[in-house]
Design an enzyme around this catalytic site. Sequence first.
Site, PDB file in Angstrom:
ATOM      1  N   GLY A 191      23.635  -1.323 101.981  1.00 16.10           N
ATOM      2  CA  GLY A 191      22.866  -1.500 103.134  1.00 16.10           C
ATOM      3  C   GLY A 191      22.050  -3.027 103.031  1.00 16.10           C
ATOM      4  O   GLY A 191      22.282  -3.947 102.310  1.00 16.10           O
ATOM      5  N   GLN A 232      17.367   1.013 115.089  1.00 15.12           N
ATOM      6  CA  GLN A 232      17.220   0.513 116.252  1.00 15.12           C
ATOM      7  C   GLN A 232      15.888   0.040 116.374  1.00 15.12           C
ATOM      8  O   GLN A 232      15.854  -1.149 117.220  1.00 15.12           O
ATOM      9  CB  GLN A 232      17.079   1.814 117.365  1.00 15.12           C
ATOM     10  CG  GLN A 232      18.318   2.804 117.316  1.00 15.12           C
ATOM     11  CD  GLN A 232      18.338   4.009 118.188  1.00 15.12           C
ATOM     12  OE1 GLN A 232      17.210   4.118 118.752  1.00 15.12           O
ATOM     13  NE2 GLN A 232      19.277   4.699 118.276  1.00 15.12           N
ATOM     14  N   GLY A 233      14.907   0.041 115.842  1.00 15.46           N
ATOM     15  CA  GLY A 233      13.333  -0.459 115.938  1.00 15.46           C
ATOM     16  C   GLY A 233      13.408  -1.832 115.506  1.00 15.46           C
ATOM     17  O   GLY A 233      12.565  -2.403 116.171  1.00 15.46           O
ATOM     18  N   GLY A 234      14.047  -2.493 114.640  1.00  8.34           N
ATOM     19  CA  GLY A 234      13.855  -3.623 114.140  1.00  8.34           C
ATOM     20  C   GLY A 234      13.039  -3.567 112.879  1.00  8.34           C
ATOM     21  O   GLY A 234      12.711  -2.831 112.035  1.00  8.34           O
ATOM     22  N   GLU A 248       5.499  -0.794 119.120  1.00  3.25           N
ATOM     23  CA  GLU A 248       5.804   0.882 118.811  1.00  3.25           C
ATOM     24  C   GLU A 248       4.442   1.544 117.951  1.00  3.25           C
ATOM     25  O   GLU A 248       3.679   0.988 117.907  1.00  3.25           O
ATOM     26  CB  GLU A 248       6.907   0.730 117.593  1.00  3.25           C
ATOM     27  CG  GLU A 248       8.312   0.152 117.857  1.00  3.25           C
ATOM     28  CD  GLU A 248       9.461   0.332 116.934  1.00  3.25           C
ATOM     29  OE1 GLU A 248       9.188   0.860 115.676  1.00  3.25           O
ATOM     30  OE2 GLU A 248      10.610  -0.232 117.289  1.00  3.25           O
ATOM     31  N   HIS A 286      11.370  12.110 112.819  1.00  8.68           N
ATOM     32  CA  HIS A 286      11.168  11.274 113.968  1.00  8.68           C
ATOM     33  C   HIS A 286      10.838  12.310 115.026  1.00  8.68           C
ATOM     34  O   HIS A 286      11.702  13.145 115.052  1.00  8.68           O
ATOM     35  CB  HIS A 286      12.331  10.429 114.296  1.00  8.68           C
ATOM     36  CG  HIS A 286      12.084   9.256 114.918  1.00  8.68           C
ATOM     37  ND1 HIS A 286      11.789   9.266 116.339  1.00  8.68           N
ATOM     38  CD2 HIS A 286      12.069   7.790 114.760  1.00  8.68           C
ATOM     39  CE1 HIS A 286      11.793   8.202 116.943  1.00  8.68           C
ATOM     40  NE2 HIS A 286      11.556   7.303 116.079  1.00  8.68           N
ATOM     41  N   ARG A 301       3.749   8.695 113.794  1.00  3.80           N
ATOM     42  CA  ARG A 301       4.825   9.706 113.875  1.00  3.80           C
ATOM     43  C   ARG A 301       4.683  11.173 113.592  1.00  3.80           C
ATOM     44  O   ARG A 301       5.055  12.122 114.117  1.00  3.80           O
ATOM     45  CB  ARG A 301       5.858   9.055 113.208  1.00  3.80           C
ATOM     46  CG  ARG A 301       6.629   7.853 113.897  1.00  3.80           C
ATOM     47  CD  ARG A 301       7.847   7.362 113.128  1.00  3.80           C
ATOM     48  NE  ARG A 301       8.496   6.275 113.834  1.00  3.80           N
ATOM     49  CZ  ARG A 301       9.590   5.516 113.519  1.00  3.80           C
ATOM     50  NH1 ARG A 301       9.791   5.782 112.100  1.00  3.80           N
ATOM     51  NH2 ARG A 301      10.022   4.737 113.942  1.00  3.80           N
ATOM     52  N   HIS A 349      14.071  11.489 109.122  1.00  4.50           N
ATOM     53  CA  HIS A 349      14.525  10.068 109.514  1.00  4.50           C
ATOM     54  C   HIS A 349      14.267   9.229 108.329  1.00  4.50           C
ATOM     55  O   HIS A 349      15.142   8.458 108.345  1.00  4.50           O
ATOM     56  CB  HIS A 349      13.504   9.746 110.719  1.00  4.50           C
ATOM     57  CG  HIS A 349      13.720   8.321 111.230  1.00  4.50           C
ATOM     58  ND1 HIS A 349      14.889   7.884 111.764  1.00  4.50           N
ATOM     59  CD2 HIS A 349      12.943   7.294 111.372  1.00  4.50           C
ATOM     60  CE1 HIS A 349      14.978   6.643 112.279  1.00  4.50           C
ATOM     61  NE2 HIS A 349      13.767   6.326 111.855  1.00  4.50           N
ATOM     62  N   ARG A 355       5.075   6.541 106.961  1.00  3.76           N
ATOM     63  CA  ARG A 355       5.450   5.047 107.238  1.00  3.76           C
ATOM     64  C   ARG A 355       5.251   4.614 108.736  1.00  3.76           C
ATOM     65  O   ARG A 355       5.451   5.168 109.719  1.00  3.76           O
ATOM     66  CB  ARG A 355       7.188   5.025 107.184  1.00  3.76           C
ATOM     67  CG  ARG A 355       7.501   3.397 107.426  1.00  3.76           C
ATOM     68  CD  ARG A 355       9.277   3.576 107.196  1.00  3.76           C
ATOM     69  NE  ARG A 355       9.905   4.538 107.815  1.00  3.76           N
ATOM     70  CZ  ARG A 355      10.433   4.021 109.119  1.00  3.76           C
ATOM     71  NH1 ARG A 355      10.305   2.887 109.725  1.00  3.76           N
ATOM     72  NH2 ARG A 355      11.037   4.775 109.891  1.00  3.76           N
ATOM     73  N   SER A 370      10.259  -0.498 107.588  1.00  3.07           N
ATOM     74  CA  SER A 370      11.214   0.048 106.481  1.00  3.07           C
ATOM     75  C   SER A 370      12.151  -1.219 106.055  1.00  3.07           C
ATOM     76  O   SER A 370      12.345  -1.479 105.081  1.00  3.07           O
ATOM     77  CB  SER A 370      12.034   1.227 106.757  1.00  3.07           C
ATOM     78  OG  SER A 370      12.480   1.046 107.924  1.00  3.07           O
ATOM     79  N   LEU A 371      12.811  -1.796 107.383  1.00  2.00           N
ATOM     80  CA  LEU A 371      13.787  -2.926 107.144  1.00  2.00           C
ATOM     81  C   LEU A 371      12.668  -4.041 106.564  1.00  2.00           C
ATOM     82  O   LEU A 371      13.393  -4.969 105.733  1.00  2.00           O
ATOM     83  CB  LEU A 371      14.367  -3.168 108.460  1.00  2.00           C
ATOM     84  CG  LEU A 371      15.083  -1.936 108.889  1.00  2.00           C
ATOM     85  CD1 LEU A 371      15.890  -2.832 110.288  1.00  2.00           C
ATOM     86  CD2 LEU A 371      16.410  -1.451 107.900  1.00  2.00           C
TER      87      LEU A 371
END
Length: 513
Positions: A18, A51-53, A118, A233, A278, A337, A372, A377-378
């Site tokens: 990944g 999806q979120g970026g 977000e 999520h 969340r 999630h 989180r 995360s990314l």
Amino acid sequence: MSMDVRDLAGRPVIIGGGIAGLMTALHMAPEPVLLLSRSPLGADASSAWAQGGLAASLGDNDEPALHLADTLAAGDGLCDAQAAEHIVYAAPAAIEDLARLGVRFDRTPEGALRLGLEAAHSRRRIVHADGDGSGREVMRALVSAVRSTPSIVVVEGVEARRLAVEDGRITGVLASCSTGPVFFATGRVVLATGGIGGLFHDTTNPLGSCGQGLALAARAGAVLADLEFIQFHPTALDGPGRPMPLISEAVRGEGAVIVDETGRRFLDGLRGAELAPRDIVARAVWRHLADGHRVFLDAREKPGATFAQHFPTIASACSKDGIDPARDLIPIRPAQHYHMGGVAVDLAGRTSVPGLWACGEVASTGLHGANRLASNSLTEAAVGARWVAENVAGSPDGGGKPAMAANLPTPDPRPVRPLLSHALGVTRDGEGLKEAARALLLLLQRHDTASDPAAVGLMIAVAALLRRESRGAHYRTDFPHQAAVARRSEITLDAAMFAARELANSPMLESVA
């Protein structure tokens, strides 16, 4: 696999294909490295589904201090403030790294990065690529860069089964491939294996992500941290498919609202409503479902007619269930999630086992705390990959030693899923956790295909049992209040097994978390 593994001896081994694994390999160039991936690169990584970026303070009205404040607030008192500060301040540079590697981020007509909003962010700071296809676009660029980098040897179709340890340090990786077992001799291993979604019935992650990296680290004797904190999520598409398609938080950021079958916005009483943290939104949706209601995301007005243009991946997933988000309500429910916990690491990604590093979701840096912040995360994976690469490259090999390869069974999470789904969902209670721990210990001790997933589940269950409070994503119905002092938790596999055995002899297990 036709290559002679003896020719690869001594190279650092990165386990996982990944974003965390690919970027670590790229940052280590030109040092030769070996990257192991159980699937073709990009085919089965959670990163590609994101999806979120990525979150980074890039707007004119934003700064890293604001990003840090939002991160700490979402983490509900459990973040490692120093780690969080270092990571969010490095985030803008990580975005630049990705752009240089060929990621085509979404931009305004003027050429500036387009920034989204977000939940729990005080500013627009989410960088997207290809609308809701951010992970897919990032992975496309990174896979291309890795395949064109001569120093990176990619071995696909190979799955790590055990880490060899001698005198307390890493000496190699025992793996399995189509032709049988294989052993890679190395004194430097990086875990970049993703999360635990495959341990749950309802998840937005690939079902093959069932905590393999946690099992590898735990069986090597590593310390793991904050395993009880699992993010659900609140808006997964409530349909028959598993894994469940994600309805990105960015949809609510563009104005979509959550309603029940009567059309009532039952989140109105929450501070932040649909854009509350969340864990809060997930529990509210969970309770409403438990009360017999149905829950929907209403995007008919906002984003409305432009939904498919802004969110093509989500629109396609909805279409498969006969739903047009511009005209129809989208049925939703919470789903597993992300895992805030993981292998305990420092900022260089070093674990408690010499020669072993971890990066990405499998690691616990302390950035996320108890909950989180969206799209961190990314960012964490991209930032951490550089630091891990620099530290691995600056460390001696440590003397990986050849060893005999042996067959070990392919992990099968199916016997574990009912236990974790029931006991470690959006809400937990002591009796359910004790029952799960006892059952997971029995599965672990069978030493069969369920043993590794059971080992991971057992550590999570014991960590959740020992945390006798509710904080962030960890909510105990029997301990609904927050403890006065926030403390991170640590656990080893041996400690979890000991605690589970004690449960068989004692009705009470006092908290040490």
